[in-house]
Design a protein around this motif. Structure first.
Motif, PDB file in Angstrom:
ATOM      1  N   LEU A 113     -27.930-123.788 -51.960  1.00 27.89           N
ATOM      2  CA  LEU A 113     -29.130-124.207 -52.678  1.00 27.89           C
ATOM      3  C   LEU A 113     -29.437-125.677 -52.417  1.00 27.89           C
ATOM      4  O   LEU A 113     -28.528-126.516 -52.470  1.00 27.89           O
ATOM      5  N   ASN A 114     -30.712-125.982 -52.167  1.00 30.01           N
ATOM      6  CA  ASN A 114     -31.094-127.391 -52.140  1.00 30.01           C
ATOM      7  C   ASN A 114     -31.278-127.864 -53.585  1.00 30.01           C
ATOM      8  O   ASN A 114     -31.140-127.072 -54.533  1.00 30.01           O
ATOM      9  N   ASP A 115     -31.616-129.125 -53.771  1.00 28.22           N
ATOM     10  CA  ASP A 115     -31.678-129.682 -55.123  1.00 28.22           C
ATOM     11  C   ASP A 115     -32.704-128.975 -56.007  1.00 28.22           C
ATOM     12  O   ASP A 115     -32.442-128.707 -57.186  1.00 28.22           O
ATOM     13  N   ILE A 116     -33.861-128.651 -55.439  1.00 31.13           N
ATOM     14  CA  ILE A 116     -34.907-127.981 -56.228  1.00 31.13           C
ATOM     15  C   ILE A 116     -34.471-126.568 -56.598  1.00 31.13           C
ATOM     16  O   ILE A 116     -34.624-126.126 -57.743  1.00 31.13           O
ATOM     17  N   GLN A 117     -33.910-125.845 -55.621  1.00 33.16           N
ATOM     18  CA  GLN A 117     -33.443-124.483 -55.886  1.00 33.16           C
ATOM     19  C   GLN A 117     -32.315-124.477 -56.907  1.00 33.16           C
ATOM     20  O   GLN A 117     -32.293-123.643 -57.818  1.00 33.16           O
ATOM     21  N   ALA A 118     -31.392-125.414 -56.769  1.00 35.06           N
ATOM     22  CA  ALA A 118     -30.261-125.498 -57.698  1.00 35.06           C
ATOM     23  C   ALA A 118     -30.746-125.784 -59.111  1.00 35.06           C
ATOM     24  O   ALA A 118     -30.241-125.205 -60.084  1.00 35.06           O
ATOM     25  N   SER A 119     -31.745-126.650 -59.236  1.00 35.90           N
ATOM     26  CA  SER A 119     -32.299-126.970 -60.552  1.00 35.90           C
ATOM     27  C   SER A 119     -32.900-125.736 -61.207  1.00 35.90           C
ATOM     28  O   SER A 119     -32.719-125.490 -62.405  1.00 35.90           O
ATOM     29  N   GLY A 120     -33.603-124.927 -60.404  1.00 39.68           N
ATOM     30  CA  GLY A 120     -34.197-123.705 -60.926  1.00 39.68           C
ATOM     31  C   GLY A 120     -33.154-122.711 -61.401  1.00 39.68           C
ATOM     32  O   GLY A 120     -33.296-122.100 -62.468  1.00 39.68           O
ATOM     33  N   ILE A 121     -32.083-122.535 -60.612  1.00 45.14           N
ATOM     34  CA  ILE A 121     -31.013-121.608 -60.990  1.00 45.14           C
ATOM     35  C   ILE A 121     -30.284-122.099 -62.241  1.00 45.14           C
ATOM     36  O   ILE A 121     -29.963-121.317 -63.146  1.00 45.14           O
ATOM     37  N   LYS A 122     -30.044-123.397 -62.308  1.00 46.95           N
ATOM     38  CA  LYS A 122     -29.381-123.963 -63.498  1.00 46.95           C
ATOM     39  C   LYS A 122     -30.210-123.727 -64.753  1.00 46.95           C
ATOM     40  O   LYS A 122     -29.664-123.453 -65.827  1.00 46.95           O
ATOM     41  N   SER A 123     -31.528-123.816 -64.628  1.00 48.49           N
ATOM     42  CA  SER A 123     -32.410-123.568 -65.780  1.00 48.49           C
ATOM     43  C   SER A 123     -32.287-122.126 -66.259  1.00 48.49           C
ATOM     44  O   SER A 123     -32.246-121.863 -67.465  1.00 48.49           O
TER      45      SER A 123
END
Length: 276
Positions: A113-123
């Motif tokens: 995951l890139n930073d944006i994708q990781a942020s979405g998954i964490k949410s």
């Protein structure tokens, strides 16, 4: 934390709350799993060790053994569920995910995951945490929707990583999944490329060509690797004799099986077992 809805199970384990113990992993061995791994994590999946430089998701079938080796942030999150809660096979068409995350004999299905994708998954994971802590009449369906959302997002990322066009996504990925499922279902009894080509109604040469578009490994390598993986699991985690393992994998000549294993694993079955 575990929720049960009749026969349906959905759980979430967070290493920030408590270390995910091996005994806990054994207790949910039959469940399907999604593991969120923060960057700088090392994890062992069956007999392969991976060191991750970015956040990632790992999709884990039942009985696959995982072991946490190191983590600087200690923020692993393990989601697990049984087939009654969400059956991958039943939901394939509904979420258009082709089951490639769980029916993939080509590679360990990590989704980096890139930073944006990781942020979405964490949410989404935080929403799951909220639902787990604040149960009401809609909790079960909300958890299922959030789980489906992770699978959908991850499948999209996988397809982008493999640079498949819209048309190829429908044809090549469908073929990839079909071959993967056939190997997973038949590797104990069917050992040759010709066997699988016949099941797919194509020639062995055509099968090799199609797989060559999607994988660096040949169909023969993929079939052999799946047999070797199961052999290793049985040697490491059961007390079955080498002869019994050979027979369970449809090798009537256990001496032939020993030669096959030694050639492909680089060590004899007995020597491999001694490591465990």
């Amino acid at each position: 934390m575990l929720k049960e809805f009749s026969y349906k199970q959905f759980g979430q384990l967070r290493s920030s709350d408590d270390k995910i113990e091996e005994s806990t992993l054994l207790s949910i061995a039959e469940n399907i799993k999604i593991l969120f791994l923060p960057r700088n994590t090392s994890v062992k999946v069956d007999f392969q060790t991976f060191s991750l430089e970015s956040d990632a998701l790992l999709f884990i079938n039942p009985k696959v053994k995982i072991q946490f080796l190191s983590s600087e942030e200690n923020k692993e999150v393990l989601l697990h569920f049984n087939r009654d809660f969400y059956c991958i096979e039943i939901h394939d068409q509904e979420v258009a995910c082709d089951g490639i995350l769980y029916n993939n004999v080509f590679e360990v299905p990590f989704i980096e995951l890139n930073d944006i994708q990781a942020s979405g998954i964490k949410s989404i994971i935080e929403e799951i945490q909220f639902e787990m802590e604040n149960e009401d009449a809609n909790t079960e369906e909300m958890l299922r929707i959030l789980l489906k959302l992770i699978i959908l997002k991850s499948t999209r990322i996988w397809k982008q990583k493999h640079q498949l066009s819209e048309e190829e996504k429908q044809t090549d990925v469908h073929f990839l999944r079909k071959f993967s499922k056939l190997v997973e279902e038949n590797y104990k009894t069917h050992h040759t490329v010709a066997d699988y080509a016949e099941m797919l109604f194509i020639t062995p040469k055509s099968l090799s060509k199609k797989i060559g578009l999607l994988s660096k490994e040949t169909p023969n390598d993929i079939i052999k690797n799946r047999i070797i993986l199961e052999s290793k699991r049985l040697l490491a985690h059961t007390t079955m004799s080498v002869k019994e393992i050979a027979y369970s994998l449809n090798y009537e000549d256990d001496a032939y099986f020993v030669r096959f294993f030694t050639k492909n694993a680089g060590v004899s079955p007995t020597s491999f077992r001694k490591q465990f």
